[in-house]
Design a protein around this motif. Structure first.
Motif, short mmCIF file in Angstrom:
data_model
loop_
_atom_site.label_atom_id
_atom_site.label_comp_id
_atom_site.label_asym_id
_atom_site.label_seq_id
_atom_site.Cartn_x
_atom_site.Cartn_y
_atom_site.Cartn_z
N CYS A 345 0.75 -1.44 0.15
CA CYS A 345 0.05 0.19 -0.05
C CYS A 345 0.77 1.29 -0.15
O CYS A 345 0.31 2.32 -0.25
CB CYS A 345 -0.94 -0.08 1.15
N GLY A 346 2.20 1.02 0.42
CA GLY A 346 2.91 2.36 0.41
C GLY A 346 3.05 3.06 1.45
O GLY A 346 3.80 4.14 1.58
N GLN A 347 2.10 3.00 2.47
CA GLN A 347 2.06 3.85 3.56
C GLN A 347 3.57 4.10 4.24
O GLN A 347 3.67 5.17 4.90
CB GLN A 347 1.24 3.38 4.71
N CYS A 348 4.26 2.83 4.46
CA CYS A 348 5.58 3.08 5.26
C CYS A 348 6.65 3.89 4.69
O CYS A 348 7.39 4.15 5.17
CB CYS A 348 5.86 1.62 5.71
N GLU A 349 6.16 4.15 3.26
CA GLU A 349 7.33 4.74 2.51
C GLU A 349 6.75 6.23 2.44
O GLU A 349 7.50 7.16 2.53
CB GLU A 349 7.12 4.26 1.00
N GLU A 350 5.49 6.17 1.98
CA GLU A 350 4.83 7.81 1.85
C GLU A 350 4.86 8.52 3.11
O GLU A 350 5.21 9.92 3.10
CB GLU A 350 3.28 7.42 2.00
N ASN A 351 4.97 7.88 4.41
CA ASN A 351 4.93 8.54 5.77
C ASN A 351 6.43 8.64 6.40
O ASN A 351 6.37 8.92 7.31
CB ASN A 351 4.13 7.83 6.42
N CYS A 352 7.30 7.95 5.62
CA CYS A 352 8.76 8.10 6.43
C CYS A 352 9.51 9.37 6.21
O CYS A 352 9.66 9.57 5.15
CB CYS A 352 9.53 6.96 5.89
N PRO A 353 9.58 9.87 7.28
CA PRO A 353 10.38 11.26 7.16
C PRO A 353 11.61 11.01 6.70
O PRO A 353 12.26 12.36 6.17
CB PRO A 353 10.27 11.82 8.75
N MET A 354 12.35 9.92 6.90
CA MET A 354 13.68 9.91 6.24
C MET A 354 13.75 9.39 4.77
O MET A 354 14.80 9.08 4.16
CB MET A 354 14.51 8.98 7.03
N GLU A 355 12.44 9.28 4.23
CA GLU A 355 12.63 8.90 2.75
C GLU A 355 13.27 7.69 2.57
O GLU A 355 14.09 7.31 1.38
CB GLU A 355 12.84 9.92 1.70
N ILE A 356 13.12 6.70 3.45
CA ILE A 356 13.51 5.10 3.10
C ILE A 356 12.31 4.56 2.32
O ILE A 356 11.18 4.63 2.62
CB ILE A 356 13.65 4.70 4.38
N PRO A 357 13.05 3.80 1.26
CA PRO A 357 11.99 3.03 0.49
C PRO A 357 11.25 1.95 1.16
O PRO A 357 11.62 0.66 0.56
CB PRO A 357 12.63 2.87 -0.85
N ASN A 358 10.76 1.96 2.22
CA ASN A 358 10.35 0.89 3.06
C ASN A 358 9.43 -0.22 2.40
O ASN A 358 9.53 -1.38 2.52
CB ASN A 358 9.57 1.41 4.33
N ALA A 359 8.32 0.47 1.46
CA ALA A 359 7.56 -0.13 0.71
C ALA A 359 8.07 -1.19 -0.17
O ALA A 359 7.91 -2.41 -0.48
CB ALA A 359 6.50 0.53 0.27
N LEU A 360 9.31 -0.50 -1.10
CA LEU A 360 9.97 -1.42 -1.92
C LEU A 360 10.75 -2.69 -1.07
O LEU A 360 10.47 -3.69 -1.59
CB LEU A 360 10.91 -0.44 -2.57
N PHE A 361 11.31 -2.41 -0.07
CA PHE A 361 12.10 -3.52 0.60
C PHE A 361 10.97 -4.67 1.10
O PHE A 361 11.05 -5.58 0.79
CB PHE A 361 12.83 -2.86 1.94
N MET A 362 9.90 -4.02 1.55
CA MET A 362 8.82 -5.22 2.11
C MET A 362 8.25 -5.93 0.94
O MET A 362 8.07 -6.94 0.96
CB MET A 362 7.80 -4.36 2.98
N HIS A 363 7.81 -5.04 -0.02
CA HIS A 363 7.18 -5.81 -1.20
C HIS A 363 8.24 -6.70 -1.99
O HIS A 363 7.76 -7.75 -2.45
CB HIS A 363 6.53 -4.65 -2.29
N SER A 364 9.22 -6.40 -2.11
CA SER A 364 10.44 -7.16 -2.64
C SER A 364 10.40 -8.71 -1.93
O SER A 364 10.50 -9.73 -2.40
CB SER A 364 11.76 -6.74 -2.81
N GLN A 365 10.40 -8.42 -0.65
CA GLN A 365 10.44 -9.56 0.30
C GLN A 365 9.02 -10.58 0.25
O GLN A 365 9.07 -11.68 0.14
CB GLN A 365 10.62 -9.49 1.84
N GLN A 366 7.74 -9.86 0.13
CA GLN A 366 6.56 -10.43 0.07
C GLN A 366 6.50 -11.36 -1.35
O GLN A 366 5.96 -12.29 -1.26
CB GLN A 366 5.62 -9.34 -0.13
#
Ligand code: FAD
Ligand code: SF4
Ligand code: SF4
Ligand code: SF4
Ligand code: SF4
Length: 416
Positions: A345-366
């Motif tokens: 859903c991208g929320q963990c990336e969208e809302n990250c103040p440090m602009e870490i591509p969290n959704a990319l990392f998690m989605h790649s694992q998923q």
């Protein structure tokens, strides 16, 4: 009467609502009817805030206020499912109608299977979704690529592959492909998204496939459940919504567009995941990027899979408090707990103040987890991988066999 499985063109019979709506206004008319007929106690939808970049979730109980929510906001990157859990007591004891994009619907299923929301009390009116644009990037894109002051834009839309803006003194459209080549356009999770028509919802509504004299004037509605059929039939009977059978050519076009969007999603997945590398290279990149983390917990707060009262990342023996850079264990915990169920859903990336591509990392694992265990999150009430394992049984089996292959007994019964 409309039945589950049917596809119809639908439109509101209310002329004022029709003017404000995105296409046929069927979604708003259905929400309004659900309130008027007391089918639901409240509606959760989205309305425009101070400008087109400001999508505001809103709870409505007076049918007159539904008009405020008509229209599509493509900079509306919010997630409805987590809002129901956090602010509406998971819809326990209250009937709710809610507009959902694909990721919203997926989040609903993940929360429902964990008993965090009551799907029986929720009517999901799905909207097809080609993608959303981050509000911050949208402003930059409009200034740099459209050469227009973002403050004077009063309308945006996505039509025929173009992002189109209307502003004082004119309008301009640029192809999404061109914008994305230049690093703008849809959020990266949206580019990878393949949940274009949310058939997990009770009704899936959109503009793809509306052709002929109804083009631009009707909403294409696919009836996905008995609940959806009942609501639409009642709204038609009450005169709130009018329908006609969908044009077969329109149905064909809609299917083709959906297929093309799947291919585009696959293209972006390949692009993004290849750039991440594999194995040690991927891990090194993730460790490096996440070292910027300031442990603000926004990723956890906004993730539909994270809802634990006692979060492991807050246990001092797992992640030492007050330490920067944050120990990588913080991120390892999230990967371990969520990656089988991430709905991208991208929320963990969208809302990250440090602009870490969290959704990319998690989605790649998923995606890797899905290959291993065949579990597809967000599409059904099937339990995630972790939900299958009984911890004591699993521990006993590992001790008895000396195996380190967790879950093998679930997916390859009789192997050990
Ligand atoms: P309306 O009566 O105008 O009602 C629109 C509803 O959408 C309202 O309830 C409103 O609250 C809700 N809404 C608006 N913005 C958001 C948001 N960001 N998140 C959640 N809910 C929101 N259809 C396609 O066929 N192809 C597409 O590619 C496509 N992309 C879309 C992208 C986005 C971001 C959105 C929100 C919708 C998209 N749609 C797409 C659906 C389409 O734009 C219409 O919403 C749909 O056809 C229903 O039309 P309507 O006139 O009945 O809706
Ligand atoms: Fe739409 Fe998918 Fe992006 Fe959600 S993740 S906003 S459903 S494109
Ligand atoms: Fe760290 Fe970003 Fe998550 Fe905040 S949102 S905890 S900075 S990864
Ligand atoms: Fe959404 Fe990120 Fe949670 Fe995945 S990990 S479901 S992308 S918030
Ligand atoms: Fe629960 Fe793990 Fe998310 Fe914390 S990180 S809320 S423990 S799922």
């Amino acid at each position: 009467m409309v039945a589950k499985g049917e596809m119809v063109y639908a439109w509101t019979t209310n002329a004022d609502l029709a003017k404000k709506a995105e296409c046929g206004g069927a979604v708003s008319a259905l929400l309004k009817f659900a309130l008027e007929s007391k089918t639901v106690d409240a509606v959760l939808a989205v309305k425009k805030g101070v400008d087109v970049y400001d999508a505001v979730p809103v709870i409505i109980t007076d049918p007159k206020d539904i008009d405020q929510t008509a229209g599509s906001l493509h900079c509306g990157t919010l997630l409805m499912s987590k809002l129901i859990k956090k602010y509406l007591n998971g819809a326990w004891g209250k009937k709710l109608a809610v507009t959902v994009k694909g990721c919203d619907a997926m989040g609903m299923y993940e929360l429902a299977k964990r008993q965090q929301i009551d799907l029986d009390n929720i009517i999901m009116i799905g909207v097809n979704c080609g993608g959303t644009v981050s509000p911050v990037l949208a402003r930059k894109m409009i200034r740099e690529k459209f050469d227009v002051d973002p403050e004077i834009v009063h309308k945006e839309e996505i039509d025929k592959g173009q992002f189109i803006i209307e502003y004082e003194g004119g309008h301009k459209g640029i192809s999404i492909d061109e914008l994305e080549e230049a690093g703008f356009g849809r959020r990266s999770n949206c580019r990878r998204c393949k949940m274009k028509i949310p058939r997990q919802a009770d009704l899936a509504c959109g503009n793809w496939g509306i052709i002929g004299d109804k083009a631009g004037k009707a909403t294409f509605v696919e009836v996905c459940s008995e609940k959806g059929a009942k609501l639409l039939s009642a709204a038609v009977k009450a005169g709130a919504v009018a329908t006609e059978q969908a044009n077969p050519k329109g149905i064909e076009i809609r299917a083709k567009v959906e297929g093309a969007m799947f291919k585009l999603g696959d293209k972006w997945r390949k692009h993004d995941f290849t750039a991440l590398g594999e194995g040690k290279e991927r891990l090194t990149k993730i460790v490096k990027e996440t070292s910027r983390c300031i442990k603000c917990y926004a990723c956890i707060e906004n993730c539909p899979i994270c809802y634990c009262v006692e979060c492991s990342t807050k246990k001092p023996y797992l992640v030492a408090p007050g330490e920067l850079p944050v120990n990588f264990m913080f991120h390892m915990i999230r990967f371990a707990h969520i990656s089988d169920s991430c709905v991208n859903c991208g929320q963990c990336e969208e809302n990250c103040p440090m602009e870490i591509p969290n959704a990319l990392f998690m989605h790649s694992q998923q995606v890797e987890m899905e290959k291993m265990f065949n579990h597809v999150p967000g599409v059904s009430m099937e339990l995630p991988v972790l939900g299958f394992a009984e911890e004591p049984t699993e521990r006993e089996r590992l001790a008895n066999t000396g195996s380190d292959q967790i879950f093998d007994n679930v997916f390859n019964p009789g192997k050990n």
